[in-house]
Scaffold this motif. Structure first.
Motif, PDB file in Angstrom:
ATOM      1  N   ALA A  60     -22.614   4.461  41.601  1.00 14.79           N
ATOM      2  CA  ALA A  60     -21.696   5.248  42.428  1.00 14.79           C
ATOM      3  C   ALA A  60     -20.253   5.012  41.996  1.00 14.79           C
ATOM      4  N   LEU A  61     -19.894   3.767  41.741  1.00 16.32           N
ATOM      5  CA  LEU A  61     -18.534   3.471  41.284  1.00 16.32           C
ATOM      6  C   LEU A  61     -18.275   4.086  39.919  1.00 16.32           C
ATOM      7  N   TRP A  62     -19.272   4.014  39.025  1.00 11.21           N
ATOM      8  CA  TRP A  62     -19.124   4.634  37.708  1.00 11.21           C
ATOM      9  C   TRP A  62     -18.954   6.149  37.850  1.00 11.21           C
ATOM     10  N   ALA A  63     -19.784   6.775  38.705  1.00 14.17           N
ATOM     11  CA  ALA A  63     -19.741   8.222  38.862  1.00 14.17           C
ATOM     12  C   ALA A  63     -18.405   8.687  39.434  1.00 14.17           C
ATOM     13  N   TYR A  64     -17.830   7.872  40.339  1.00 15.25           N
ATOM     14  CA  TYR A  64     -16.568   8.277  40.956  1.00 15.25           C
ATOM     15  C   TYR A  64     -15.463   8.412  39.909  1.00 15.25           C
ATOM     16  N   PHE A  65     -15.474   7.526  38.908  1.00 11.79           N
ATOM     17  CA  PHE A  65     -14.424   7.560  37.895  1.00 11.79           C
ATOM     18  C   PHE A  65     -14.817   8.375  36.655  1.00 11.79           C
ATOM     19  N   ALA A  66     -16.096   8.386  36.290  1.00 14.05           N
ATOM     20  CA  ALA A  66     -16.519   9.020  35.035  1.00 14.05           C
ATOM     21  C   ALA A  66     -16.933  10.473  35.202  1.00 14.05           C
ATOM     22  N   VAL A  67     -17.573  10.815  36.313  1.00 12.99           N
ATOM     23  CA  VAL A  67     -18.044  12.190  36.518  1.00 12.99           C
ATOM     24  C   VAL A  67     -17.100  12.873  37.491  1.00 12.99           C
ATOM     25  N   ARG A  68     -15.915  13.163  37.035  1.00 16.80           N
ATOM     26  CA  ARG A  68     -14.890  13.768  37.884  1.00 16.80           C
ATOM     27  C   ARG A  68     -15.017  15.289  37.884  1.00 16.80           C
ATOM     28  N   PRO A  69     -14.685  15.953  39.004  1.00 20.20           N
ATOM     29  CA  PRO A  69     -14.685  17.422  39.016  1.00 20.20           C
ATOM     30  C   PRO A  69     -13.718  17.951  37.964  1.00 20.20           C
ATOM     31  N   ALA A  86     -26.397   8.330  44.018  1.00 22.14           N
ATOM     32  CA  ALA A  86     -26.155   6.903  43.822  1.00 22.14           C
ATOM     33  C   ALA A  86     -25.941   6.187  45.153  1.00 22.14           C
ATOM     34  N   ILE A  87     -25.142   6.780  46.048  1.00 17.57           N
ATOM     35  CA  ILE A  87     -24.907   6.163  47.355  1.00 17.57           C
ATOM     36  C   ILE A  87     -26.194   6.132  48.176  1.00 17.57           C
ATOM     37  N   PHE A  88     -27.033   7.165  48.015  1.00 20.69           N
ATOM     38  CA  PHE A  88     -28.329   7.176  48.712  1.00 20.69           C
ATOM     39  C   PHE A  88     -29.159   5.954  48.328  1.00 20.69           C
ATOM     40  N   PHE A  89     -29.261   5.686  47.020  1.00 17.43           N
ATOM     41  CA  PHE A  89     -30.048   4.535  46.583  1.00 17.43           C
ATOM     42  C   PHE A  89     -29.397   3.216  47.019  1.00 17.43           C
ATOM     43  N   ALA A  90     -28.050   3.187  47.049  1.00 18.62           N
ATOM     44  CA  ALA A  90     -27.367   1.977  47.495  1.00 18.62           C
ATOM     45  C   ALA A  90     -27.692   1.675  48.956  1.00 18.62           C
ATOM     46  N   LEU A  91     -27.701   2.692  49.781  1.00 19.70           N
ATOM     47  CA  LEU A  91     -28.013   2.507  51.198  1.00 19.70           C
ATOM     48  C   LEU A  91     -29.506   2.319  51.435  1.00 19.70           C
ATOM     49  N   ALA A  92     -30.320   3.151  50.760  1.00 20.54           N
ATOM     50  CA  ALA A  92     -31.771   3.074  50.961  1.00 20.54           C
ATOM     51  C   ALA A  92     -32.313   1.722  50.526  1.00 20.54           C
ATOM     52  N   SER A 153     -25.483  -9.921  47.238  1.00 22.19           N
ATOM     53  CA  SER A 153     -24.860  -9.016  46.269  1.00 22.19           C
ATOM     54  C   SER A 153     -24.882  -7.571  46.769  1.00 22.19           C
ATOM     55  N   ALA A 154     -26.032  -7.143  47.282  1.00 22.09           N
ATOM     56  CA  ALA A 154     -26.151  -5.769  47.756  1.00 22.09           C
ATOM     57  C   ALA A 154     -25.209  -5.496  48.927  1.00 22.09           C
ATOM     58  N   LEU A 155     -25.174  -6.430  49.891  1.00 21.52           N
ATOM     59  CA  LEU A 155     -24.319  -6.242  51.064  1.00 21.52           C
ATOM     60  C   LEU A 155     -22.840  -6.341  50.712  1.00 21.52           C
ATOM     61  N   ALA A 156     -22.517  -7.169  49.722  1.00 21.93           N
ATOM     62  CA  ALA A 156     -21.110  -7.337  49.343  1.00 21.93           C
ATOM     63  C   ALA A 156     -20.600  -6.167  48.513  1.00 21.93           C
ATOM     64  N   LEU A 157     -21.478  -5.589  47.682  1.00 22.41           N
ATOM     65  CA  LEU A 157     -21.035  -4.531  46.779  1.00 22.41           C
ATOM     66  C   LEU A 157     -21.004  -3.151  47.435  1.00 22.41           C
ATOM     67  N   PHE A 158     -21.945  -2.890  48.364  1.00 23.61           N
ATOM     68  CA  PHE A 158     -22.028  -1.537  48.906  1.00 23.61           C
ATOM     69  C   PHE A 158     -20.723  -1.023  49.511  1.00 23.61           C
ATOM     70  N   PRO A 159     -19.965  -1.826  50.281  1.00 22.73           N
ATOM     71  CA  PRO A 159     -18.706  -1.297  50.848  1.00 22.73           C
ATOM     72  C   PRO A 159     -17.745  -0.738  49.807  1.00 22.73           C
ATOM     73  N   LEU A 160     -17.916  -1.140  48.535  1.00 22.88           N
ATOM     74  CA  LEU A 160     -17.026  -0.616  47.494  1.00 22.88           C
ATOM     75  C   LEU A 160     -17.203   0.879  47.302  1.00 22.88           C
ATOM     76  N   THR A 161     -18.417   1.407  47.599  1.00 26.22           N
ATOM     77  CA  THR A 161     -18.647   2.854  47.437  1.00 26.22           C
ATOM     78  C   THR A 161     -17.781   3.656  48.400  1.00 26.22           C
TER      79      THR A 161
END
Length: 342
Positions: A60-69, A86-92, A153-161
């Motif tokens: 999700a972080l990669w997509a936000y910067f690399a796959v820009r409109p 990506a955010i779906f898999f992060a939450l799921a 790791s999962a709980l700490a990283l997800f808020p970054l999205t």
């Protein structure tokens, strides 16, 4: 352990009946409780699920910067889809991992505790704290190092999205004055949403409600700008029997054509799409918070939290019989806190 007691309940006919407290059913052990291999397998499954969450956050972080409109509809779609998946898999990963952990690894013994006063004695509170500590120990988090690491790791990283897009948007364009104007201007044809086919007045029957967008070129419809401009210019058009209209406000007497009237589709409460039309009452309903507007009375608010009428689009017909705008909306579209003096 639960204690068995006799419970007395009133009988419908006035007699008393007694029944025995059935207590807690016999505990059934899970495979992970009795089979070390099953326990280890369940732990690996939980680790995989939380790892999926970590990977989803990174993507999700990669997509936000690399796959820009890139300004096209395809580019916006690709950016939104990649980020959303990506955010779906992060939450799921976090959600399913937590559920699977609770079902297979944490203690599932049922217990009964008597209800006490709100403030327990100090010794009871100490026991409660000890039980929490025992619960943490029972969950196995202390002796499952890999599981503990991946969960943290999962709980700490997800808020970054969420945090990264918010922080990166600081300093962006927050000029709500852009809502004062839309694509509607004198002579712009009204077209069906989403096809863009122009609308003739003769095609609109009494009682019908039509979703309308302004006419633009095919090239412009492929741009990213069209997406945001279309959202501001959405219109709901209705045809009534002219006799059903209440007296028009001064200056708006000629803003309709043969019973056809058009209003902004954006609710003046919080901006939800107003799309439900009740033919008998001539009311438009916002599905979000039930703000209700009377089409026959200038879309004035008759119920709900909205504070002002829907902006009206003055319309007429051109030489070919197509419906066109006489001008833009009579006031800024959208929620009331966006309204500004022209």
């Amino acid at each position: 352990m639960s204690k068995t007691t006799d419970v007395t309940v009133p009988h419908p006919e006035g007699d008393l009946e007694h029944f025995q407290d059935p207590g807690i059913p016999e505990h059934r052990h899970r495979m992970a409780d009795t089979d070390p291999k099953a326990d280890k397998r369940a732990e690996r499954q939980v680790v995989v699920l939380f790892t999926i969450s970590v990977i989803g956050t990174i993507v999700a972080l990669w997509a936000y910067f690399a796959v820009r409109p890139d300004g096209t509809i395809g580019g916006v779609r690709a950016s939104t889809m990649t980020l959303g998946i990506a955010i779906f898999f992060a939450l799921a990963g976090i959600g399913v991992g937590a559920i699977h952990w609770a079902k297979t690894l944490m203690s599932d013994h049922e217990v009964v505790e008597d209800r006490h006063t709100t403030r327990s004695p100090d010794d009871v509170r100490e026991i409660a704290v000890q039980k929490l500590a025992d619960g943490i120990k029972d969950s196995g988090i202390g002796r499952r190092g890999v599981l503990k690491g991946v969960v943290v790791s999962a709980l700490a990283l997800f808020p970054l999205t969420i945090a990264v897009p918010l922080i990166s948007s600081v300093g962006g364009d927050w000029n709500v004055g852009t809502f004062r104007t839309t694509l509607w201007k004198k002579g712009t044809r009204l077209t069906y949403d989403p096809t863009g086919r122009p609308i003739k007045a003769s095609d609109v029957t009494i009682g019908s409600a039509v979703h309308v967008i302004p006419e633009v070129s095919d090239e412009y419809r492929q741009t990213g700008e069209w997406i945001s401009e279309k959202a501001k210019a959405l219109v709901l058009m209705v045809r009534l029997d002219p006799r059903d209209f209440k007296p028009f406000a001064k200056g708006k007497e000629n803003w309709t054509y043969d019973g056809i009237i058009a209003f902004s589709k954006i609710c003046t409460h919080v901006g939800c799409p107003v799309a439900l039309y009740e033919q008998q009452t001539h009311h438009l309903l916002c599905p979000c918070h039930q703000s209700t507007f009377d089409v026959a009375d200038g879309a004035k608010v008759v119920f709900g939290p909205a504070k002002r009428p829907l902006p009206q689009l003055p319309i007429t017909v051109d030489s070919e019989g197509y419906l066109v705008a006489q001008d833009g909306f009579d006031q800024p579209i959208g929620p009331s806190y966006w309204e500004r003096l022209r």
